[in-house]
Design a protein around this motif. Structure first.
Motif, PDB file in Angstrom:
ATOM      1  N   ARG B  41       0.836  -1.193   0.000  1.00 49.06           N
ATOM      2  CA  ARG B  41       0.000   0.000   0.000  1.00 49.06           C
ATOM      3  C   ARG B  41       0.876   1.250   0.000  1.00 49.06           C
ATOM      4  O   ARG B  41       0.617   2.206  -0.727  1.00 49.06           O
ATOM      5  CB  ARG B  41      -0.911  -0.031   1.231  1.00 49.06           C
ATOM      6  N   VAL B  70      -9.451  -3.904   2.297  1.00 50.41           N
ATOM      7  CA  VAL B  70     -10.319  -2.991   1.549  1.00 50.41           C
ATOM      8  C   VAL B  70      -9.578  -1.729   1.121  1.00 50.41           C
ATOM      9  O   VAL B  70      -9.706  -1.271  -0.015  1.00 50.41           O
ATOM     10  CB  VAL B  70     -11.545  -2.613   2.413  1.00 50.41           C
ATOM     11  N   ALA B  71      -8.785  -1.184   2.043  1.00 49.03           N
ATOM     12  CA  ALA B  71      -8.082   0.064   1.734  1.00 49.03           C
ATOM     13  C   ALA B  71      -7.118  -0.134   0.573  1.00 49.03           C
ATOM     14  O   ALA B  71      -7.001   0.720  -0.308  1.00 49.03           O
ATOM     15  CB  ALA B  71      -7.338   0.546   2.968  1.00 49.03           C
ATOM     16  N   ARG B  74      -8.949  -0.420  -2.683  1.00 42.39           N
ATOM     17  CA  ARG B  74      -9.367   0.916  -3.088  1.00 42.39           C
ATOM     18  C   ARG B  74      -8.219   1.643  -3.797  1.00 42.39           C
ATOM     19  O   ARG B  74      -8.395   2.290  -4.811  1.00 42.39           O
ATOM     20  CB  ARG B  74      -9.785   1.674  -1.820  1.00 42.39           C
ATOM     21  N   ASP B  75      -7.018   1.518  -3.221  1.00 40.94           N
ATOM     22  CA  ASP B  75      -5.857   2.162  -3.840  1.00 40.94           C
ATOM     23  C   ASP B  75      -5.576   1.572  -5.216  1.00 40.94           C
ATOM     24  O   ASP B  75      -5.270   2.300  -6.160  1.00 40.94           O
ATOM     25  CB  ASP B  75      -4.617   2.009  -2.951  1.00 40.94           C
ATOM     26  N   ASP B  78      -8.100   2.953  -7.522  1.00 36.24           N
ATOM     27  CA  ASP B  78      -7.811   4.362  -7.790  1.00 36.24           C
ATOM     28  C   ASP B  78      -6.676   4.509  -8.796  1.00 36.24           C
ATOM     29  O   ASP B  78      -6.740   5.328  -9.707  1.00 36.24           O
ATOM     30  CB  ASP B  78      -7.436   5.092  -6.497  1.00 36.24           C
ATOM     31  N   LEU B  79      -5.639   3.700  -8.599  1.00 32.85           N
ATOM     32  CA  LEU B  79      -4.496   3.803  -9.505  1.00 32.85           C
ATOM     33  C   LEU B  79      -4.911   3.394 -10.922  1.00 32.85           C
ATOM     34  O   LEU B  79      -4.505   4.018 -11.903  1.00 32.85           O
ATOM     35  CB  LEU B  79      -3.345   2.923  -8.998  1.00 32.85           C
ATOM     36  N   THR B  81      -7.962   3.624 -12.188  1.00 35.30           N
ATOM     37  CA  THR B  81      -8.811   4.703 -12.706  1.00 35.30           C
ATOM     38  C   THR B  81      -7.960   5.877 -13.154  1.00 35.30           C
ATOM     39  O   THR B  81      -8.146   6.427 -14.239  1.00 35.30           O
ATOM     40  CB  THR B  81      -9.765   5.193 -11.607  1.00 35.30           C
TER      41      THR B  81
END
Lengths: 503, 204
Positions: B41, B70-71, B74-75, B78-79, B81
Motif C-alpha cells: 500500500r 479494503v483500503a 481501493r488504492d 484508484d491507480l 482509474t
C-alpha cells in the motif's frame, strides 16, 4: 428548498371565497392567470442565483414555525435525500408558476393531496397539520419576504411597484392552491405588520431549524453526479457548509435571532452582504448560463441514465473520477478508517436500512419513511386519484406488516437493529401487494407489460437488462421479482437505486 | 522496483508485468502477509503520481480476493482509474494472481457465453482471460536464481524466453534489467518452427 413538501397547500376547489372583504387582492377567478408565466415578477427571480440563498433563508424561517418544524422533522426527506427533494421542488414551482392553467390546477391538487397526508403531533404533543391555512400562508409569506430581502441585501432593493406585483403573485399562488383569502393580509402595507408579528410571537428555535442551519450543510450528501468524489465533496462542504449557515443566520430578522439565541458571528453580516452581492453579480452572465432548473436536473441525473446529456456528464464524471482517485492516492495515509466496499452487488442490512428504508434520515423506520417512498413514486409516475391512494394504502399495509413482524420492543417504530435481526424474512404478502400496485400504476395502458416509455417514466432510463435486444418489455412477474429483491435488500445494482437510495 | 519500471519504459518496452504476490502466498504466516500488504500500500501510494506523470497505464491482475484489505483494493482501483487513459507503457502488477485460476475463470466465462465447443479456438479462448488485450509474453525474468514458473501467466508465457539472473529481487536494478534485455536480443526465437533467425539479427 422545502416549501412544497414541508407545508403548504389547502383544501379542495379553488375560490371558495368567504367574506373576501378587503381591498386589492387579486380575485381568484380570471385575474390570476395573468399573474403567472413569463413576464411575471416571480419568473424573473426563478433563474436568479441569489434565489438559492433566499430559498435556504425561507426554509429556515418556515422550519422555525413550530407546526412546520414538527412536520419537517416527522416527514421530510430533505436531510437524507436533499437533491431529489430539490429537483421535485423545482418541478413543482415550475408547474405552479408556469403559464399553463391546467397544469397549475393539476399540480395544486397533487400538492393538496400530498399535504393532506402530513399531520400529527410534535414532541410536546402539539398537533400539526400541513393543511392548516395559517401555516400555509406563512410558507408563502417566507418565500415572498425572502425574495424581497434577497434584493435588498444585494443592494438592489425592489421598487414599490415591483414589490406589490410580486406580493400579488404570491397571493395568487396561495389562491391557486385553493386557500381562502384572508390568511395573508390583503395589502403589502399590512403584510409587514403580519410578518413582524409572526416573527415576534410565533417562531421558535425548533429542532428542524437547527438541523437545517447546523446539520444539513455539514452532512449534505454529494449529488449523484459527484458520487465518485466523496473526498472532494467533503472538503468543499467543510468550507461551504458553515459559511452558508453563517450567511443564513446573519440574514434572519434581528428580533428572531435575538430571541432564538442564534449566535452573532463577527463579520458574518459583511460576509452575508458580500455573498448576496457576489451571487447577484452572476446575474450579469448571459441567459442560459444559469438555469436553476437545468442545474438541479443535471445534479440529480443518475450516471446510467440514457438521457442524451448523460453522455457528456459521463465524460465529466470520468475526469472527476480520475481527479478523485489522484486526490485519494496522494492524501496522507491514515485519514480514512477503511471505507466500505463500494460497488458490491450485495449490501448489508444496515446499509440498506440507512440508504433506502430510512428516508427521513432520523435513524428509525417509521410510517413517514414509507410514505416518503409512496410520495416519490407517485410524483415520478405523476399519479392521479384513485391510483395514488391505492399506492399509499399498499405502503400502509406493508408498514403494518413490517411493524408486526419487526417491532419487537413495541415502541411503534423499527430500529436498524430490529431490522437487521429479521431482514431475511421480509418478503411478506403486503410487500408483494405493493409491487402489484406499483406495476398497475406504472403500466398506464394496462396491457400487463411495462413498455420502454412506461419504464422510463418510473426510472428515467431505458431498459438495461442483460439480454438486450430480445427483451423489449417488462412482464408483471419479472417486475415483481426485481422489486422484491430490491426491497428486501438483496440487490444493489438495480434501477431502484437511483430512484430510492440516492440523494 | 520503480527503477526497473523506468528502465523498461526508456528501453521502449510496451508491456511490463510484475509478479508481486501469488495466490499461494496467502499460506505464509499472517504477520508476514499483513506486513506485505502494508508495504504494498505504501509503495502504491508513493509512486502513483510518478507513474501517472510518466504516462504509464497501471493494471492489477488478480487482486479480487476478499483477503486483500479494503483500503488496498481501493488504492488499486484508484491507480487503475487514474492511469486508465494513459498511452505509454502498460504495467500489469500480478497481485494475488494464479495462472491456472485465470484459465479456469476463462473456461467458466466461455461456457457461460454459450459458445459451441467446436467454435472454441485459442484466439476465442484467450478473449475470456482477464485483460484480453495483453499480448503474449516475450521475456520472463525470474530472479534469485530460482528456475520455476510458479503459476505465472501460464497462458501467455507459451513462447516466452526465460532468463534466470542469480541476483535477488530486492537487489535487482536497471542495469540487471538491461542485461536481461540484451540476453533476450541474442536469443533465436523460432516459435516452434524451424526457420532460424526469423525475427532477430544473426547470433554472433
Amino acid at each position: 428548498m422545502t416549501h412544497a413538501d414541508s407545508a403548504t397547500p389547502g383544501s379542495t376547489g379553488p375560490s371558495r371565497t368567504k367574506g373576501q372583504g378587503s381591498s386589492r387582492r387579486p380575485d381568484t377567478e380570471g385575474g390570476t392567470a395573468t399573474l403567472f408565466g413569463p413576464g411575471s415578477q416571480f419568473h424573473e427571480f426563478f433563474n436568479d442565483p441569489r434565489w438559492a440563498l433566499a430559498m435556504v433563508r425561507a426554509t429556515v424561517l418556515e422550519a422555525a414555525h413550530p407546526q412546520i418544524g414538527a412536520a419537517l422533522i416527522d416527514n421530510s426527506t430533505f436531510v437524507a435525500h436533499p437533491w431529489r427533494r430539490l429537483r421535485n421542488t423545482f418541478l413543482s414551482m415550475q408547474r405552479m408558476f408556469g403559464d399553463d392553467d391546467h397544469v397549475r390546477q393539476r399540480e395544486a391538487a397533487r400538492l393538496n393531496r400530498l399535504h393532506a397526508r402530513l399531520n400529527g403531533a410534535d414532541a410536546r404533543d402539539r398537533p400539526y397539520d400541513a393543511m392548516d391555512p395559517d401555516v400555509r400562508a406563512w410558507v408563502v409569506a417566507t418565500l415572498f419576504e425572502s425574495a424581497v430581502t434577497m434584493c435588498r441585501l444585494s443592494g438592489q432593493p425592489l421598487e414599490q411597484q415591483a414589490m406589490e406585483r410580486l406580493y400579488a403573485e404570491f397571493q395568487a399562488f396561495l389562491a391557486a392552491l385553493g386557500d381562502e383569502a384572508g390568511h395573508l393580509p390583503p395589502s403589502l402595507h399590512e403584510f409587514w405588520h403580519y410578518y413582524d408579528r409572526v416573527v415576534e410571537e410565533e417562531l421558535e428555535n425548533t429542532e428542524a431549524m437547527r438541523i437545517i442551519l447546523y446539520k444539513l450543510f455539514d452532512h449534505l450528501p454529494a449529488p449523484p453526479l459527484l458520487h465518485g468524489l466523496p473526498t472532494l465533496w467533503a472538503a468543499g462542504r467543510a468550507i461551504a457548509g458553515p459559511v452558508i449557515g453563517a450567511i443564513t443566520v446573519a440574514s434572519l430578522p434581528e428580533p428572531f435571532r435575538r430571541r432564538a439565541g442564534l449566535p452573532e458571528l463577527p463579520g458574518a453580516q459583511t460576509l452575508m452582504q458580500g455573498a448576496y452581492l457576489a451571487v447577484g453579480l452572476a446575474r450579469v452572465l448571459p441567459d442560459g448560463w444559469i438555469q436553476a432548473d437545468t442545474i438541479s436536473d443535471l445534479l440529480s441525473l443518475s450516471p446510467d441514465s440514457d438521457d442524451p446529456r448523460a453522455r457528456s456528464i459521463n465524460a465529466l464524471r470520468d475526469t472527476m473520477n480520475r481527479a478523485g482517485a489522484l486526490i485519494r492516492l496522494i492524501s496522507p495515509l491514515p485519514p480514512e478508517p477503511t471505507p466500505t466496499a463500494q460497488g458490491a452487488t450485495q449490501r448489508s442490512a444496515e446499509e440498506f436500512f440507512q440508504e433506502v428504508l430510512d428516508q427521513t434520515g432520523n435513524g428509525w423506520l417509521d410510517w413517514p419513511d414509507l410514505a416518503a417512498m409512496a410520495r416519490e413514486l407517485s410524483s415520478r409516475l405523476d399519479l392521479d386519484e384513485p391510483e395514488e391512494t391505492q399506492l399509499y394504502n399498499a405502503f400502509a399495509d406493508w408498514w403494518r406488516e413490517l411493524q408486526s413482524a419487526l417491532d419487537t420492543d413495541g415502541d411503534g417504530r423499527i430500529s436498524a437493529e430490529e431490522y437487521a435481526a429479521a431482514a431475511a424474512s421480509l418478503a411478506g404478502p403486503a410487500l408483494i401487494k405493493v409491487a402489484e400496485v406499483l406495476f398497475d400504476a406504472t403500466d398506464k395502458d394496462g396491457n400487463e407489460i411495462i413498455d420502454a416509455d412506461e419504464y422510463r417514466t418510473l426510472f428515467r432510463t431505458a431498459f438495461q437488462r442483460d439480454t438486450a435486444g430480445t427483451e423489449t418489455a417488462y412482464t408483471r412477474s419479472a417486475f415483481i421479482k426485481d422489486f422484491l429483491s430490491f426491497m428486501t435488500g438483496r440487490h444493489r445494482t438495480s434501477p431502484y437505486d437511483p430512484l430510492l437510495a440516492e440523494a | 522496483m520503480i527503477d526497473v519500471i523506468e528502465a523498461a519504459r526508456s528501453a521502449g518496452v510496451g508491456w511490463l508485468s510484475l509478479y508481486a504476490f501469488s495466490t499461494e502466498n496467502w499460506r505464509r504466516p499472517n504477520a508476514e502477509v499483513d506486513f506485505l500488504m502494508r508495504l504494498v500500500r505504501r509503495v502504491v501510494r508513493k509512486h502513483a503520481p510518478l507513474l501517472h506523470a510518466r504516462g504509464i497505464r497501471c493494471r492489477f491482475l488478480g487482486a479480487t480476493d476478499p483477503r486483500v484489505p479494503v483500503a488496498l483494493a481501493r488504492d488499486f482501483a484508484d491507480l487503475m482509474t487514474l492511469t486508465s487513459r494513459n498511452q505509454g507503457m502498460t504495467l500489469t502488477v500480478a497481485f494475488d494472481h494464479g495462472g491456472r485460476r485465470d484459465i479456469v475463470e476463462a473456461a467458466r466465462s466461455l461456457i457461460r457465453s454459450g459458445m459451441p465447443a467446436d467454435a472454441v479456438d485459442e484466439h476465442s479462448f484467450a478473449a475470456h482471460l482477464p485483460f484480453p488485450d495483453t499480448p503474449d509474453v516475450d521475456l520472463v525474468i525470474r530472479t534469485s536464481g530460482e528456475q520455476r514458473i510458479s503459476n505465472f501467466m501460464l497462458w501467455q508465457v507459451a513462447y516466452a524466453e526465460w532468463v534466470f539472473p542469480p541476483v535477488l529481487w530486492p537487489d535487482f536494478r536497471a542495469p540487471h534489467f538491461l542485461e536481461c534485455l540484451h540476453t533476450f536480443r541474442q536469443r533465436d526465437r523460432r516459435f516452434g518452427s524451424v526457420l532460424p533467425h526469423q525475427d532477430g539479427e544473426r547470433r554472433p
